[in-house]
Design a protein around this motif. Structure first.
Motif, PDB file in Angstrom:
ATOM      1  N   ARG A 179       4.605  14.926   3.600  1.00  0.00           N
ATOM      2  CA  ARG A 179       5.815  14.756   2.778  1.00  0.00           C
ATOM      3  C   ARG A 179       6.943  15.663   3.276  1.00  0.00           C
ATOM      4  O   ARG A 179       8.084  15.231   3.409  1.00  0.00           O
ATOM      5  CB  ARG A 179       5.511  15.070   1.311  1.00  0.00           C
ATOM      6  CG  ARG A 179       4.851  13.962   0.564  1.00  0.00           C
ATOM      7  CD  ARG A 179       4.768  14.266  -0.938  1.00  0.00           C
ATOM      8  NE  ARG A 179       4.048  13.224  -1.614  1.00  0.00           N
ATOM      9  CZ  ARG A 179       2.734  13.246  -1.863  1.00  0.00           C
ATOM     10  NH1 ARG A 179       2.019  14.300  -1.511  1.00  0.00           N
ATOM     11  NH2 ARG A 179       2.153  12.244  -2.475  1.00  0.00           N
ATOM     12  N   GLU A 180       6.616  16.933   3.536  1.00  0.00           N
ATOM     13  CA  GLU A 180       7.629  17.875   4.013  1.00  0.00           C
ATOM     14  C   GLU A 180       8.205  17.434   5.350  1.00  0.00           C
ATOM     15  O   GLU A 180       9.413  17.530   5.580  1.00  0.00           O
ATOM     16  CB  GLU A 180       7.025  19.270   4.125  1.00  0.00           C
ATOM     17  CG  GLU A 180       6.727  19.916   2.782  1.00  0.00           C
ATOM     18  CD  GLU A 180       5.994  21.241   2.896  1.00  0.00           C
ATOM     19  OE1 GLU A 180       5.979  21.830   4.000  1.00  0.00           O
ATOM     20  OE2 GLU A 180       5.431  21.685   1.877  1.00  0.00           O
ATOM     21  N   LYS A 181       7.352  16.946   6.244  1.00  0.00           N
ATOM     22  CA  LYS A 181       7.801  16.467   7.555  1.00  0.00           C
ATOM     23  C   LYS A 181       8.760  15.278   7.388  1.00  0.00           C
ATOM     24  O   LYS A 181       9.808  15.223   8.038  1.00  0.00           O
ATOM     25  CB  LYS A 181       6.582  16.070   8.397  1.00  0.00           C
ATOM     26  CG  LYS A 181       6.888  15.398   9.701  1.00  0.00           C
ATOM     27  CD  LYS A 181       7.411  16.357  10.725  1.00  0.00           C
ATOM     28  CE  LYS A 181       7.559  15.652  12.067  1.00  0.00           C
ATOM     29  NZ  LYS A 181       8.348  16.422  12.991  1.00  0.00           N
ATOM     30  N   ILE A 200      10.537  14.486   4.692  1.00  0.00           N
ATOM     31  CA  ILE A 200      11.781  14.950   4.068  1.00  0.00           C
ATOM     32  C   ILE A 200      12.689  15.584   5.120  1.00  0.00           C
ATOM     33  O   ILE A 200      13.899  15.345   5.147  1.00  0.00           O
ATOM     34  CB  ILE A 200      11.487  15.930   2.905  1.00  0.00           C
ATOM     35  CG1 ILE A 200      10.930  15.152   1.713  1.00  0.00           C
ATOM     36  CG2 ILE A 200      12.735  16.703   2.508  1.00  0.00           C
ATOM     37  CD1 ILE A 200      10.419  16.013   0.579  1.00  0.00           C
ATOM     38  N   ALA A 201      12.103  16.364   6.030  1.00  0.00           N
ATOM     39  CA  ALA A 201      12.879  16.980   7.108  1.00  0.00           C
ATOM     40  C   ALA A 201      13.463  15.910   8.040  1.00  0.00           C
ATOM     41  O   ALA A 201      14.592  16.046   8.523  1.00  0.00           O
ATOM     42  CB  ALA A 201      12.001  17.948   7.891  1.00  0.00           C
ATOM     43  N   MET A 202      12.692  14.844   8.289  1.00  0.00           N
ATOM     44  CA  MET A 202      13.148  13.766   9.176  1.00  0.00           C
ATOM     45  C   MET A 202      14.275  12.949   8.558  1.00  0.00           C
ATOM     46  O   MET A 202      15.207  12.545   9.248  1.00  0.00           O
ATOM     47  CB  MET A 202      11.990  12.790   9.489  1.00  0.00           C
ATOM     48  CG  MET A 202      10.997  13.253  10.506  1.00  0.00           C
ATOM     49  SD  MET A 202       9.547  12.141  10.653  1.00  0.00           S
ATOM     50  CE  MET A 202      10.185  10.509  10.456  1.00  0.00           C
ATOM     51  N   THR A 203      14.162  12.668   7.261  1.00  0.00           N
ATOM     52  CA  THR A 203      15.057  11.699   6.635  1.00  0.00           C
ATOM     53  C   THR A 203      16.125  12.295   5.735  1.00  0.00           C
ATOM     54  O   THR A 203      17.119  11.643   5.455  1.00  0.00           O
ATOM     55  CB  THR A 203      14.241  10.708   5.778  1.00  0.00           C
ATOM     56  OG1 THR A 203      13.597  11.428   4.725  1.00  0.00           O
ATOM     57  CG2 THR A 203      13.229   9.954   6.613  1.00  0.00           C
ATOM     58  N   GLY A 204      15.895  13.502   5.235  1.00  0.00           N
ATOM     59  CA  GLY A 204      16.824  14.091   4.286  1.00  0.00           C
ATOM     60  C   GLY A 204      16.693  13.518   2.881  1.00  0.00           C
ATOM     61  O   GLY A 204      17.557  13.735   2.040  1.00  0.00           O
ATOM     62  N   ARG A 232      15.203  12.985  -0.978  1.00  0.00           N
ATOM     63  CA  ARG A 232      14.812  13.937  -2.027  1.00  0.00           C
ATOM     64  C   ARG A 232      13.301  14.002  -2.184  1.00  0.00           C
ATOM     65  O   ARG A 232      12.744  15.056  -2.442  1.00  0.00           O
ATOM     66  CB  ARG A 232      15.394  13.512  -3.366  1.00  0.00           C
ATOM     67  CG  ARG A 232      16.785  13.962  -3.595  1.00  0.00           C
ATOM     68  CD  ARG A 232      17.095  13.807  -5.062  1.00  0.00           C
ATOM     69  NE  ARG A 232      18.522  13.732  -5.273  1.00  0.00           N
ATOM     70  CZ  ARG A 232      19.069  13.369  -6.393  1.00  0.00           C
ATOM     71  NH1 ARG A 232      18.339  13.026  -7.415  1.00  0.00           N
ATOM     72  NH2 ARG A 232      20.382  13.326  -6.509  1.00  0.00           N
ATOM     73  N   SER A 233      12.662  12.839  -2.108  1.00  0.00           N
ATOM     74  CA  SER A 233      11.212  12.793  -2.267  1.00  0.00           C
ATOM     75  C   SER A 233      10.637  11.686  -1.393  1.00  0.00           C
ATOM     76  O   SER A 233      11.365  10.851  -0.866  1.00  0.00           O
ATOM     77  CB  SER A 233      10.824  12.581  -3.734  1.00  0.00           C
ATOM     78  OG  SER A 233      11.280  11.317  -4.174  1.00  0.00           O
TER      79      SER A 233
END
Length: 181
Positions: free
Chosen positions: A130-132, A134-138, A140-141
């Protein structure tokens, strides 16, 4: 009936109407959970899918089964399912549910990530994915669609929209093979 234009003409308006009702009653997330549960049932029960799609089964029988399945669900959702049966659109329930969830993700600024791994991921590994993403796409969830494929040998493949991150051993072996040849 797999024609995408026909599906879009039927699926999108019903999903959008359900979203409109959900937002008016502040039930968007609750309906999203109901749709996830229904999708899970349909994916794990081909008998239910066939039962609902069959033109030979009376609408009243379909309604009775659906009401048993969704007992305890918001009456607005039950009415929506009855409407689908009455209008002979219940066979599109899977598509409507998926489109509703896509609308909900858009509303929540979330993305869907399909994660294919060799073995089931632990909760900690899911959070790392999930964190990866979020970092890739920006976003929120992130909603994860988890699948397993033992042919990967190890690692994961993450698909978000048109982006694919192949961190599997099978993918690494294929890339090494291409470099050597």
């Amino acid at each position: 009936m797999k024609d995408s234009a026909v599906m879009a003409e039927i699926v999108e308006p019903y999903a959008e109407a359900l979203m409109s009702v959900a937002q008016a009653h502040n039930l968007a997330e609750a309906f999203g959970n109901d749709m996830r549960d229904l999708l899970n049932l349909l994916e794990n029960s081909p008998e239910l899918r066939d039962f609902l799609a069959s033109p030979l089964i009376a609408a009243e029988n379909k309604k009775a089964v659906l009401e048993q399945i969704v007992s305890g669900v918001n009456p607005l959702m039950v009415n929506f399912l009855r409407l689908l049966v009455d209008r002979r659109r219940i066979l599109f329930l899977e598509g409507i549910a998926k489109h509703y969830l896509a609308l909900l993700r858009k509303l929540n600024q979330a993305v869907l990530a399909e994660v294919i791994s060799a073995v089931a991921l632990s909760e900690e590994q899911q959070n790392a994915v999930r964190e990866k993403v979020i970092a890739m796409t920006g976003a929120r969830s992130v909603d994860l669609d988890l699948k397993t494929d033992p042919d990967l040998i190890g690692g994961v493949i993450i698909k978000v929209g048109s982006q694919i991150v192949d961190a599997s051993l099978r993918g690494q072996l294929r890339r090494i093979s291409l470099r050597l040849s």
